[in-house]
Design an enzyme around this catalytic site. Structure first.
Site, PDB file in Angstrom:
ATOM      1  N   LYS A   9      -3.443   9.516  -5.674  1.00 14.04           N
ATOM      2  CA  LYS A   9      -4.879   9.569  -5.391  1.00 14.04           C
ATOM      3  C   LYS A   9      -5.549  10.736  -6.139  1.00 14.04           C
ATOM      4  O   LYS A   9      -4.869  11.617  -6.678  1.00 14.04           O
ATOM      5  CB  LYS A   9      -5.086   9.673  -3.882  1.00 14.04           C
ATOM      6  CG  LYS A   9      -4.601   8.419  -3.112  1.00 14.04           C
ATOM      7  CD  LYS A   9      -4.899   8.522  -1.616  1.00 14.04           C
ATOM      8  CE  LYS A   9      -4.466   7.264  -0.878  1.00 14.04           C
ATOM      9  NZ  LYS A   9      -4.810   7.332   0.574  1.00 14.04           N
ATOM     10  N   TYR A  49      -9.599  -1.420  -0.400  1.00 12.21           N
ATOM     11  CA  TYR A  49      -9.451  -1.041   1.013  1.00 12.21           C
ATOM     12  C   TYR A  49     -10.284  -1.942   1.937  1.00 12.21           C
ATOM     13  O   TYR A  49     -10.685  -1.504   3.026  1.00 12.21           O
ATOM     14  CB  TYR A  49      -9.839   0.428   1.211  1.00 12.21           C
ATOM     15  CG  TYR A  49      -8.728   1.411   0.864  1.00 12.21           C
ATOM     16  CD1 TYR A  49      -7.510   1.388   1.553  1.00 12.21           C
ATOM     17  CD2 TYR A  49      -8.882   2.369  -0.124  1.00 12.21           C
ATOM     18  CE1 TYR A  49      -6.501   2.288   1.269  1.00 12.21           C
ATOM     19  CE2 TYR A  49      -7.875   3.278  -0.422  1.00 12.21           C
ATOM     20  CZ  TYR A  49      -6.684   3.234   0.278  1.00 12.21           C
ATOM     21  OH  TYR A  49      -5.677   4.139  -0.004  1.00 12.21           O
ATOM     22  N   PHE A  57     -14.168   5.854   8.935  1.00 14.94           N
ATOM     23  CA  PHE A  57     -13.788   6.619   7.751  1.00 14.94           C
ATOM     24  C   PHE A  57     -13.945   5.840   6.453  1.00 14.94           C
ATOM     25  O   PHE A  57     -13.704   6.387   5.372  1.00 14.94           O
ATOM     26  CB  PHE A  57     -12.339   7.127   7.882  1.00 14.94           C
ATOM     27  CG  PHE A  57     -11.303   6.044   8.050  1.00 14.94           C
ATOM     28  CD1 PHE A  57     -10.785   5.361   6.955  1.00 14.94           C
ATOM     29  CD2 PHE A  57     -10.828   5.708   9.318  1.00 14.94           C
ATOM     30  CE1 PHE A  57      -9.831   4.368   7.106  1.00 14.94           C
ATOM     31  CE2 PHE A  57      -9.872   4.713   9.480  1.00 14.94           C
ATOM     32  CZ  PHE A  57      -9.377   4.043   8.370  1.00 14.94           C
ATOM     33  N   ARG A  85       7.239   3.986   1.488  1.00 11.31           N
ATOM     34  CA  ARG A  85       6.524   4.514   2.661  1.00 11.31           C
ATOM     35  C   ARG A  85       7.291   5.696   3.279  1.00 11.31           C
ATOM     36  O   ARG A  85       6.675   6.659   3.756  1.00 11.31           O
ATOM     37  CB  ARG A  85       6.324   3.406   3.710  1.00 11.31           C
ATOM     38  CG  ARG A  85       5.479   2.228   3.240  1.00 11.31           C
ATOM     39  CD  ARG A  85       3.998   2.493   3.223  1.00 11.31           C
ATOM     40  NE  ARG A  85       3.451   2.767   4.530  1.00 11.31           N
ATOM     41  CZ  ARG A  85       2.133   2.820   4.786  1.00 11.31           C
ATOM     42  NH1 ARG A  85       1.248   2.584   3.806  1.00 11.31           N
ATOM     43  NH2 ARG A  85       1.696   3.095   5.973  1.00 11.31           N
ATOM     44  N   THR A  91       0.572   9.173   7.386  1.00 10.64           N
ATOM     45  CA  THR A  91      -0.784   9.170   6.835  1.00 10.64           C
ATOM     46  C   THR A  91      -1.433  10.551   6.934  1.00 10.64           C
ATOM     47  O   THR A  91      -2.085  11.007   5.998  1.00 10.64           O
ATOM     48  CB  THR A  91      -1.649   8.142   7.598  1.00 10.64           C
ATOM     49  OG1 THR A  91      -0.983   6.874   7.563  1.00 10.64           O
ATOM     50  CG2 THR A  91      -3.031   8.010   6.992  1.00 10.64           C
ATOM     51  N   ARG A 102       3.588  13.490   1.211  1.00  8.32           N
ATOM     52  CA  ARG A 102       2.366  13.947   1.876  1.00  8.32           C
ATOM     53  C   ARG A 102       2.542  15.324   2.503  1.00  8.32           C
ATOM     54  O   ARG A 102       1.608  16.145   2.493  1.00  8.32           O
ATOM     55  CB  ARG A 102       1.899  12.903   2.890  1.00  8.32           C
ATOM     56  CG  ARG A 102       1.192  11.718   2.195  1.00  8.32           C
ATOM     57  CD  ARG A 102       0.986  10.563   3.109  1.00  8.32           C
ATOM     58  NE  ARG A 102       0.023   9.583   2.576  1.00  8.32           N
ATOM     59  CZ  ARG A 102      -0.114   8.348   3.049  1.00  8.32           C
ATOM     60  NH1 ARG A 102       0.636   7.944   4.065  1.00  8.32           N
ATOM     61  NH2 ARG A 102      -0.988   7.520   2.521  1.00  8.32           N
TER      62      ARG A 102
HETATM   63  P1  ATP Z   1      -2.796   4.137   2.433  1.00  2.91           P
HETATM   64  O1  ATP Z   1      -3.294   2.744   2.773  1.00  2.91           O
HETATM   65  O2  ATP Z   1      -3.806   4.936   1.642  1.00  2.91           O
HETATM   66  O3  ATP Z   1      -1.440   4.103   1.819  1.00  2.91           O
HETATM   67  P2  ATP Z   1      -1.889   4.464   5.108  1.00  2.91           P
HETATM   68  O4  ATP Z   1      -1.384   3.073   4.950  1.00  2.91           O
HETATM   69  O5  ATP Z   1      -0.904   5.524   5.480  1.00  2.91           O
HETATM   70  O6  ATP Z   1      -2.608   4.955   3.786  1.00  2.91           O
HETATM   71  P3  ATP Z   1      -4.202   3.398   6.432  1.00  2.91           P
HETATM   72  O7  ATP Z   1      -4.249   3.216   7.892  1.00  2.91           O
HETATM   73  O8  ATP Z   1      -4.002   2.196   5.562  1.00  2.91           O
HETATM   74  O9  ATP Z   1      -3.087   4.506   6.126  1.00  2.91           O
HETATM   75  O10 ATP Z   1      -5.535   4.142   5.993  1.00  2.91           O
HETATM   76  C1  ATP Z   1      -5.961   4.140   4.643  1.00  2.91           C
HETATM   77  C2  ATP Z   1      -6.469   5.499   4.277  1.00  2.91           C
HETATM   78  O11 ATP Z   1      -7.644   5.763   5.030  1.00  2.91           O
HETATM   79  C3  ATP Z   1      -5.513   6.646   4.610  1.00  2.91           C
HETATM   80  O12 ATP Z   1      -4.605   6.926   3.568  1.00  2.91           O
HETATM   81  C4  ATP Z   1      -6.454   7.793   4.852  1.00  2.91           C
HETATM   82  O13 ATP Z   1      -6.767   8.450   3.626  1.00  2.91           O
HETATM   83  C5  ATP Z   1      -7.699   7.135   5.372  1.00  2.91           C
HETATM   84  N1  ATP Z   1      -7.733   7.259   6.829  1.00  2.91           N
HETATM   85  C6  ATP Z   1      -7.036   6.539   7.711  1.00  2.91           C
HETATM   86  N2  ATP Z   1      -7.299   6.932   8.966  1.00  2.91           N
HETATM   87  C7  ATP Z   1      -8.201   7.947   8.851  1.00  2.91           C
HETATM   88  C8  ATP Z   1      -8.872   8.786   9.772  1.00  2.91           C
HETATM   89  N3  ATP Z   1      -8.685   8.671  11.081  1.00  2.91           N
HETATM   90  N4  ATP Z   1      -9.712   9.717   9.260  1.00  2.91           N
HETATM   91  C9  ATP Z   1      -9.909   9.849   7.948  1.00  2.91           C
HETATM   92  N5  ATP Z   1      -9.303   9.098   7.026  1.00  2.91           N
HETATM   93  C10 ATP Z   1      -8.462   8.158   7.471  1.00  2.91           C
HETATM   94 MG    MG Z   2      -2.584   1.483   4.246  1.00  2.00          MG
END
Ligand code: ATP
Ligand code: MG
Length: 137
Positions: A9, A49, A57, A85, A91, A102
């Site tokens: 990112k 996304y 968010f 993962r 996350t 991370r």
């Molecule tokens: P990614 O999809 O980026 O690999 P992830 O699968 O671990 O991350 P997701 O639940 O898909 O997490 O969320 C996508 C992205 O949205 C996260 O990587 C994070 O940057 C952001 N995000 C998720 N939850 C929050 C939150 N509560 N506050 C701020 N940003 C968030």
């Molecule tokens: Mg994700």
């Protein structure tokens, strides 16, 4: 062998961590079979996304993903989706296990260094989102 999509990112690209992060994948036995840099348009970030549209968010996530260049890769190996993962960690970097990408390179849940596909269905969609078959080796 399974393939998964990884994105380094804008925070991690800006902090000069491309090489260190790709090394984690290679050291773990995941093979880089496609790689490029690009700066996402708003439409590309929103489409990527789309599953999160409507979440509080979502607007800041889209702005962050557009804020600078990203490095996208296709990683290949046994169980590549789950193994990527695991290498990424949780996350929220405050909850990420020591030694994960991370934990070591992310600064906040909203600036968490890497993306990885979370299922075979999302991997297929996300690889196709960025690469055509001629770009994958
Ligand atoms: P990614 O999809 O980026 O690999 P992830 O699968 O671990 O991350 P997701 O639940 O898909 O997490 O969320 C996508 C992205 O949205 C996260 O990587 C994070 O940057 C952001 N995000 C998720 N939850 C929050 C939150 N509560 N506050 C701020 N940003 C968030
Ligand atoms: Mg994700």
């Amino acid at each position: 062998e399974e393939q998964t999509l990884s994105i380094i990112k804008p925070d991690a690209v800006g902090d000069n961590h491309i090489g260190a992060i790709v090394a984690r994948f290679e050291e773990a036995g995941l093979k880089v079979v496609a790689l490029k840099m690009l700066q996402l348009t708003r439409a590309q970030a929103e489409g990527f996304y789309a599953e999160h549209e409507g979440r509080p968010f979502f607007p800041s996530l889209v702005e962050f993903m557009m804020s600078g260049p990203v490095c996208v890769q296709v990683l290949q190996g046994d169980n590549a989706i789950v193994r990527n993962r695991e290498l990424m960690g949780a996350t929220n970097p405050e909850e990420a296990e020591a030694g994960t990408i991370r934990a070591d390179f992310a600064t906040a849940v909203s600036a968490n260094a890497v993306h990885g596909s979370d299922s075979p269905e999302s991997a297929a969609r996300e690889i196709d989102y960025f690469f055509n078959s001629q770009e994958i080796y």
